[in-house]
Scaffold this active site. Sequence first.
Site, PDB file in Angstrom:
ATOM      1  CB  SER A 465      -0.884   0.012   1.260  1.00 49.95           C
ATOM      2  OG  SER A 465      -1.500   1.271   1.443  1.00 49.95           O
ATOM      3  CE1 TYR A 478      -4.423  -1.825   5.182  1.00 50.53           C
ATOM      4  CE2 TYR A 478      -3.327   0.252   4.660  1.00 50.53           C
ATOM      5  CZ  TYR A 478      -3.987  -0.891   4.245  1.00 50.53           C
ATOM      6  OH  TYR A 478      -4.201  -1.113   2.907  1.00 50.53           O
TER       7      TYR A 478
END
Length: 594
Positions: A465, A478
């Site tokens: 990501s 995350y």
Amino acid sequence: MSGLAERTGPVAVRRRTVVSAGVPLAVYEQGDAHRTTVLLVHGYPDTHRVWDDVADELARDHHVVRYDVRGAGASGRPQRRADYRLPLLAGDLFAVVDAVSPGEAVHVVAHDWGSIQSWEAVTEPGSGERIASYTSLSGPCLDHVALWIRHRLARPTPRHVGQLLTQAAHSWYITAFHLPALAPAAWRLGLADRWGGVLRRIEGVTPRPGHPQSTLADDAVRGITLYRANMLPRLARPRQRPTDVPVQLITLTKDHYVSPALSEGLERWAPRLWRRTVPATHWSALLEKGTTVARMVREFTGHLDGEPAAPGLDRAGRGEAEHRPFAGKLAVVTGAGSGIGRATALAFAERGADVAVCDLDLEAAERTVELARLLGANARAWRVDVSDGAAVDTFATEVAAGLGVPDIVVNNAGIGHSGTFLDTTEKEWKRVLDVNLWGVIHGCRAFGTLMRERGEGGHIVNLASAAAYLPSKVLAAYATSKAGVFMLSDCLRAELAPSGIGVSAICPGIVNTNITRTTTFSGLSDSEQDARRKRVSGLYAKRNYPPEKVAEQILRAVSGNKAVVPVTFEAKAARFVGRLSPGLLRLAARVNAG
């Protein structure tokens, strides 16, 4: 004349002499003569010993035959250039076939110049009566090459010009072989003595007993006549040379001398064609990856003798390689029930690949399979929790047993979570890391092991990501999980590169997928979490960057073997700013997001 000649491995080698057009050929046999016969033909400047590893492996269940081609090793040494013409070389092959397997067709496997001269035999009318199949490595038919060149010169598109220039660079040595005295002098004055070092440095192979052979200098000098007797005449006056013999083409992706483009359009000449690849250099295919080549030959001969096709061989025979770039490939995609996973599975299916998908939601995964089948793919679905290492191992084993070892693995499954470090509980940390990081670790280990053992290369794609390099105080868990995936991918890329397996980290920014509707938030009540999800989902929907665009970038990463691929403007901008001014990103990380 025959007798026990040598032992190169666990199976004794028997020697005999076969005379062809007055030239004695030294022929070597291994294995049970009552089994299926495989004939191995070596190239320049080798002898039959270059096949030692392949022959020893195949001799366990085949009758394996090799011979030193005319002018090489222990075979006769004609003096005239005309005695090295292709029709005579093809005649040598047929003479050996008739001697070692009278009345029964053999499977021919050839490399380099051995492959060139074997094409001459395979494209002879009626050759199917004596040749059951042909496996070719790094040696095209010279007639096919000449017509391939003419086609590109007649239609000089940028792609065609690039292919011609690339092959011309690969074929520099052919020009040298046509210059008077130069090449013979190079071999006589030291190249032969240094050949083992050349193979080690350029080809990545380790010299072993019997290779390079003691007769190398003489073999190499005489072998130059192969080029002078055939190359220019055949390229100047090509013939139409089709064949009905089943052909397995093994393309060596790291070959320094034969470019993959030379085989484009080969279906025109060999309609019964299976295309396979090995991540190997010109000589390492035989000297370092002999067991891989032997397995491919065994699968091919076994299938043609009536056995069910191995999954990889079955895909290799479907054709359409020029029109569907992933034809013949198998792609595994985790988290494929929706979003980026589903879009990626369908993108591979549309371009010719078979797909194996998994998701926690089996019904959603099966819907992806239905869509993939509509695109013509063979597809299957599994329910898998990627955080469970044993479950992923079972998934990999079942995929390999049912569909074969995959060529591409996309570790996509992931979950979203938002919260500062101090607000994120240990349970929340574990959940995020188990899925986002450990799920990727499990997938890389389970499938990476299978891919490396298979020896045919491949590609692993890990979904990271932009958060992997874009710090945020409200994405502690995350961002940490994705940063782990990012670094894991780089480490694994270095480890698997020698095996021809690429690894890519894909780093999307804001993409409109279901992840926002399942994201959890630290420190909020259920009702507050629902409200936050709706707000974040609305923002992602307004950004409206579809998962299909991420899927396209994944396919490009596989095709181009790209290490890191930022996707979306914000992901690319963050990557640029992070390199230009890391402090600016750290300052921005203090701002609340979401």
